[in-house]
Scaffold this motif. Structure first.
Motif, short mmCIF file in Angstrom:
data_model
loop_
_atom_site.label_atom_id
_atom_site.label_comp_id
_atom_site.label_asym_id
_atom_site.label_seq_id
_atom_site.Cartn_x
_atom_site.Cartn_y
_atom_site.Cartn_z
N ALA A 12 31.99 107.27 24.41
CA ALA A 12 32.85 108.43 24.13
C ALA A 12 34.29 108.01 23.97
O ALA A 12 34.75 107.06 24.61
CB ALA A 12 32.72 109.44 25.27
N VAL A 13 35.02 108.74 23.12
CA VAL A 13 36.46 108.51 23.01
C VAL A 13 37.25 109.77 23.34
O VAL A 13 38.44 109.71 23.58
CB VAL A 13 36.88 107.99 21.60
CG1 VAL A 13 36.37 106.59 21.37
CG2 VAL A 13 36.41 108.93 20.50
N LYS A 14 36.58 110.92 23.36
CA LYS A 14 37.28 112.16 23.71
C LYS A 14 36.42 113.05 24.59
O LYS A 14 35.18 112.93 24.59
CB LYS A 14 37.76 112.90 22.47
CG LYS A 14 36.77 113.02 21.35
CD LYS A 14 37.47 113.60 20.12
CE LYS A 14 36.45 113.93 19.04
NZ LYS A 14 36.42 113.02 17.93
N PRO A 15 37.06 113.95 25.36
CA PRO A 15 36.34 114.75 26.35
C PRO A 15 35.12 115.51 25.84
O PRO A 15 34.11 115.61 26.54
CB PRO A 15 37.41 115.73 26.85
CG PRO A 15 38.69 114.98 26.68
CD PRO A 15 38.51 114.19 25.43
N GLU A 16 35.18 116.00 24.60
CA GLU A 16 34.02 116.77 24.10
C GLU A 16 32.77 115.90 23.93
O GLU A 16 31.67 116.43 23.75
CB GLU A 16 34.34 117.54 22.81
CG GLU A 16 35.00 116.75 21.72
CD GLU A 16 36.53 116.80 21.79
OE1 GLU A 16 37.16 116.82 20.72
OE2 GLU A 16 37.09 116.80 22.91
N TYR A 99 40.64 110.70 30.69
CA TYR A 99 39.39 110.69 31.46
C TYR A 99 39.67 110.68 32.96
O TYR A 99 39.16 111.51 33.72
CB TYR A 99 38.53 109.48 31.07
CG TYR A 99 37.33 109.35 31.98
CD1 TYR A 99 36.25 110.22 31.88
CD2 TYR A 99 37.29 108.38 32.99
CE1 TYR A 99 35.17 110.13 32.74
CE2 TYR A 99 36.22 108.28 33.86
CZ TYR A 99 35.16 109.16 33.72
OH TYR A 99 34.09 109.08 34.59
N LEU A 100 40.49 109.76 33.41
CA LEU A 100 40.70 109.57 34.85
C LEU A 100 41.37 110.77 35.52
O LEU A 100 41.02 111.13 36.64
CB LEU A 100 41.52 108.29 35.11
CG LEU A 100 40.83 106.97 34.76
CD1 LEU A 100 41.82 105.82 34.80
CD2 LEU A 100 39.65 106.68 35.68
N ILE A 101 42.33 111.38 34.82
CA ILE A 101 43.05 112.49 35.45
C ILE A 101 42.28 113.81 35.35
O ILE A 101 42.23 114.58 36.28
CB ILE A 101 44.46 112.66 34.83
CG1 ILE A 101 45.32 111.43 35.12
CG2 ILE A 101 45.15 113.90 35.38
CD1 ILE A 101 46.65 111.42 34.41
N GLY A 102 41.64 114.02 34.18
CA GLY A 102 41.08 115.35 33.96
C GLY A 102 39.59 115.52 34.22
O GLY A 102 39.06 116.62 34.10
N ARG A 103 38.91 114.46 34.59
CA ARG A 103 37.45 114.53 34.65
C ARG A 103 36.95 115.00 36.02
O ARG A 103 37.01 114.26 37.00
CB ARG A 103 36.88 113.14 34.32
CG ARG A 103 35.38 113.08 34.19
CD ARG A 103 34.88 113.86 33.02
NE ARG A 103 33.45 113.64 32.83
CZ ARG A 103 32.65 114.52 32.26
NH1 ARG A 103 33.13 115.67 31.83
NH2 ARG A 103 31.37 114.25 32.11
N LYS A 104 36.44 116.21 36.07
CA LYS A 104 35.98 116.78 37.35
C LYS A 104 34.83 116.01 38.01
O LYS A 104 34.85 115.79 39.22
CB LYS A 104 35.58 118.25 37.17
CG LYS A 104 36.80 119.19 37.14
CD LYS A 104 36.43 120.58 37.65
CE LYS A 104 37.68 121.41 37.92
NZ LYS A 104 38.39 121.76 36.69
N PRO A 105 33.79 115.60 37.26
CA PRO A 105 32.68 114.89 37.93
C PRO A 105 33.04 113.49 38.45
O PRO A 105 32.26 112.88 39.16
CB PRO A 105 31.60 114.78 36.83
CG PRO A 105 31.96 115.82 35.83
CD PRO A 105 33.46 115.89 35.86
N LEU A 106 34.23 112.97 38.10
CA LEU A 106 34.63 111.63 38.55
C LEU A 106 34.85 111.63 40.06
O LEU A 106 35.68 112.37 40.57
CB LEU A 106 35.90 111.18 37.83
CG LEU A 106 36.47 109.82 38.28
CD1 LEU A 106 35.51 108.68 37.95
CD2 LEU A 106 37.83 109.57 37.63
N LYS A 107 34.11 110.80 40.77
CA LYS A 107 34.17 110.80 42.24
C LYS A 107 34.89 109.59 42.82
O LYS A 107 35.38 109.63 43.95
CB LYS A 107 32.75 110.88 42.83
CG LYS A 107 31.96 112.11 42.39
CD LYS A 107 32.74 113.39 42.64
CE LYS A 107 32.10 114.59 41.98
NZ LYS A 107 32.99 115.75 41.94
N ALA A 108 34.92 108.49 42.09
CA ALA A 108 35.59 107.27 42.58
C ALA A 108 35.73 106.28 41.44
O ALA A 108 34.99 106.36 40.45
CB ALA A 108 34.81 106.64 43.73
N VAL A 109 36.67 105.36 41.60
CA VAL A 109 36.84 104.29 40.63
C VAL A 109 36.64 102.95 41.33
O VAL A 109 37.22 102.70 42.39
CB VAL A 109 38.25 104.32 39.99
CG1 VAL A 109 38.47 103.10 39.09
CG2 VAL A 109 38.43 105.60 39.16
#
Length: 197
Positions: A12-16, A99-109
């Motif tokens: 992916a390159v964009k949120p959609e 991705y890192l700032i706006g992604r709700k399902p992201l739980k950890a890096v």
């Protein structure tokens, strides 16, 4: 962790284009040649699910892998590769930031650094960025097999000090060659994903 199923889902390159099933996501970030693909393949006991390349800077998209239909690994473009044009770096930076700032399902890096060398300016910037945005971060020092065991603690100390790591952030040694640190990393991942269910 028993991996029964692991599938590459999308670049992916964009949120959609991101997966829309709201499963938890664990992102992998690090310099271009730090061994992200090797770590993914080692964790999943697959040889070539994540493509490894002798040319750093190959990953130019966010690659999503669905594990056991329970969560995703999101492999973000490697940073700090000198031979990539500035315009491309800018695009990657924007894509990763979105991705890192706006992604709700992201739980950890999982932030990967090369144990053999002190973390770079780019590594420091990434760690500071994640802390600023309050994104849980685990530092994984790769290529441990390339450093004599007797020097591991000395090298880890350099990593902690250079990144100015906060005490509560885990730091792990890892080797994709010997699978050292694999169980420990799985433990963190499973715990984080379980907390979200």
């Amino acid at each position: 962790m028993l991996v029964k199923k692991a599938d590459f889902v999308i670049s992916a390159v964009k949120p959609e284009q991101y997966p829309d099933d709201a499963l938890p996501e664990i992102a992998l970030a690090g310099r271009s040649n730090v061994g992200k693909s090797s770590l993914i393949n080692c964790l999943l006991c697959r040889k070539n699910l994540a493509r490894t390349s002798s040319k750093p800077g190959k990953t130019q998209t966010i690659n999503f892998y669905r594990i056991n239909d329970a969560f995703y690994f999101a492999d973000v473009p490697g940073y700090g590769f000198a031979r990539v044009p500035k315009s491309v770096k800018k695009t990657w930076g924007k894509m990763m930031e979105t991705y890192l700032i706006g992604r709700k399902p992201l739980k950890a890096v999982i932030q990967m650094v090369d144990l053999r060398h002190p973390p770079s300016k780019d590594d420091q910037t990434m760690y500071d960025f994640l802390k600023y945005h309050q994104i849980p971060v685990w530092v994984v020092a790769t290529k441990a097999d390339k450093v004599p065991r007797g020097k591991w603690q000395k090298h880890l100390k350099i990593v902690k000090e250079t990144l100015d790591m906060e005490k509560e952030d885990p730091i792990l040694l890892f080797s994709a060659q010997t699978a050292y640190g694999k169980e420990q990393l799985w433990h963190l991942i499973v715990q984080q994903v379980a907390n979200e269910r």
